[in-house]
Design a protein around this motif. Sequence first.
Motif, short mmCIF file in Angstrom:
data_model
loop_
_atom_site.label_atom_id
_atom_site.label_comp_id
_atom_site.label_asym_id
_atom_site.label_seq_id
_atom_site.Cartn_x
_atom_site.Cartn_y
_atom_site.Cartn_z
N VAL B 72 1.21 -1.43 0.16
CA VAL B 72 0.03 -0.04 -0.03
C VAL B 72 0.72 1.01 0.05
CG1 VAL B 72 -1.92 1.37 1.11
CG2 VAL B 72 -1.31 -1.22 1.40
N SER B 73 0.72 2.71 -1.45
CA SER B 73 1.72 3.54 -1.14
C SER B 73 1.15 4.39 -1.13
CB SER B 73 2.22 3.74 -2.97
OG SER B 73 1.00 3.68 -2.99
N LYS B 77 -3.08 5.41 -1.23
CA LYS B 77 -4.15 5.91 0.47
C LYS B 77 -4.71 7.41 -0.49
CE LYS B 77 -2.26 3.98 4.01
NZ LYS B 77 -1.49 4.39 4.97
N GLU B 78 -4.04 8.01 -1.08
CA GLU B 78 -4.51 9.47 -1.02
C GLU B 78 -5.77 9.57 -2.35
OE1 GLU B 78 -1.34 12.38 -2.24
OE2 GLU B 78 -0.48 11.26 -0.28
N GLY B 84 -13.65 9.01 -1.49
CA GLY B 84 -14.22 9.02 -0.31
C GLY B 84 -14.36 7.28 0.23
N ILE B 85 -13.09 6.30 -0.56
CA ILE B 85 -13.08 5.29 0.87
C ILE B 85 -11.65 5.49 1.52
CG2 ILE B 85 -12.87 2.92 0.19
CD1 ILE B 85 -12.66 3.44 -2.63
N ASP B 86 -12.07 5.87 2.96
CA ASP B 86 -11.51 5.61 4.05
C ASP B 86 -12.38 5.52 5.60
OD1 ASP B 86 -12.08 7.88 4.47
OD2 ASP B 86 -10.73 9.46 4.45
#
Lengths: 231, 410
Positions: B72-73, B77-78, B84-86
Amino acid sequence: MDILEVKNLCKTYGMGESKVDALKDVSFTLKKGEFAAVVGESGSGKSTLLNCIGALDNPTSGTILVDGQNLFSMNEEERTIFRRRNIGFIFQSFQLVPELNVEQNIIFPLLLDYRKPDYAAVNEILELLGLTQRRRHLPSQLSGGQQQRVAIGRALITKPKLILADEPTGNLDSKNSQDVIDLLTTASRRYQQTILMITHNKNLTTSVDRVFRVSDGILTDLGGAVNEALS
Amino acid sequence: MSLFQDKQVRWYCFFLIFFSILLLGMNVMCSINQVNYAKEIYISNNGAIASYLLEKGISREVVADALANSKVSETGKELLAMVGIDHRAAYHKFPYLDKLRKSSLYVTIPISLLLVLVLLSVTSLFFWRRKQLFLQADKVIGDYINGDFSHHLPQNSEGAIYQVFSSVERLATMLKSKMETEHKIKEFLKNTISDISHQLKTPLAAIAMYQEIIDAEPGNTETVKEFSAKIGASLNRMEQLIQLMLKITRLDAGSIVFEKRYYSVPELISNSINELTARARKEHKQIIVDGDPRQQIFCDMEWTSEAIGNIVKNALDHTGSGGVIRITWEQTPAMVRISVTDNGDGIAPEDIYHIFKRFYRSKNIKNMKTTGIGLGLPLAKSIVEGQGGVISVQSERHHGTTFTLSFLTE
């Protein structure tokens, strides 16, 4: 107060022609602290009487109340537990556990009922029976009289309401017999213990409070009122 | 295990074990279910992404690599945060998760509630049954307190509480017999007091009469001598009675401590009959002492002598001139037995159970002169039994009587 109440007890063996009346309409009561002896020839029905009172045998008719409770209105399991907690037995053949020493044999009934023994009471009983110095002996190292004294201790430890002694001196010589009777008498006085003993030897009944005679299944009270309770 | 002896406790424990297994089973089932569902979500989510990427012309190799990638970089994540997926995103933004959440809530909550309900109801049933038992016991014990012993506690089951009940039962039996003894003590005291006053009144009346006679004839030396001797005898009798009464009362009150030591039996016997040999000689009676001179006995010298003395005195009272009183002893395995045998009239069978009762007087004895006060034998019995011994009597009419005192040797 009445610890044992036997009312119209009858016991019949067999049927029809071969019918035998072992007990015919036997009634009597024992008060707390009384030491009573039942005398009679062998075959007179005295053992049957004791077996019925100890709930080891079922009577044909009649009731037996131990401290007001009817033995034969209980189911088998209840009766077993009631007997264990309320009736002590002394047998002619001692019936000690050969692997256990004197002290362990005496506390054995407590262990059966999952109770913890009170060692002060154990010591008192050992002293009363003159067994203090033999507490670690095995039954095989004791004389017959001593073994029967252990059996008396075993009957006393649970402080039962009633002790039934079936020919306790049957296997003993006359000196040991007298010892055993004297110790039973002392125990009866000291602990206000009610005892019913059967014996065929009338000479052994001189220190008991009451004497009954059974003959052909009929019980007669030979007298002896309640012993002077206050002396 | 002793905990499981009580039937109710045993059933409750069985229930708890069964319940725990059920709970465990349900948890395992739920998690298996959820894992399956998560697998499904994973597969369909990845499938959707892969289908879309393939549709956009991305080569199959890149898509396969992308699906197999576990790194996972930050940029990844950004990007996810941008769409809107966090962690802050609400559940309904993920349709798959939302479905999982609903289905697991709808299944787990009712089952858990059901289990909790079962646990609570069985537990309350258990406690309710126990409470009923205790209430029943409380009612019976309340009756005992009020002196009603007609009901009994349930004591014929296994388990600690029934052991407690059986102990309480024993306590009740003791209480009941105490109450009855108390009543008897009152009767006994009443009778004793009337006996004592009767015993004192008779010599007192005699003394009063003798005194009157002397008073009437002070000059007649013969009369004065005769009746003053009679007064002396009456006073003697009264003194004896009071002495005996005091001794018995002290024994009754338990204020006597027996000082037990080893003594030789002949020494004890000679101490006992010291004062009686003269009387025996005067009445032409014989006292024979016979037994192993080395025999030891463990008792209180003073009091035991008193007891034996009273029995010998009783024997002297009930034998005629030429009577023989034999004192013997023997050692048995547990006891030393001292026997006092006389060749007197013997005791009638209807009397034999009463002779140790205080102030008991046989109706069969015609010669009132020889009757004692009726305290000697009761005192002997109190003394012997107070030391843990036994006293017994054997008698044959017209042949004689044997009193036996047995003392424990150990």
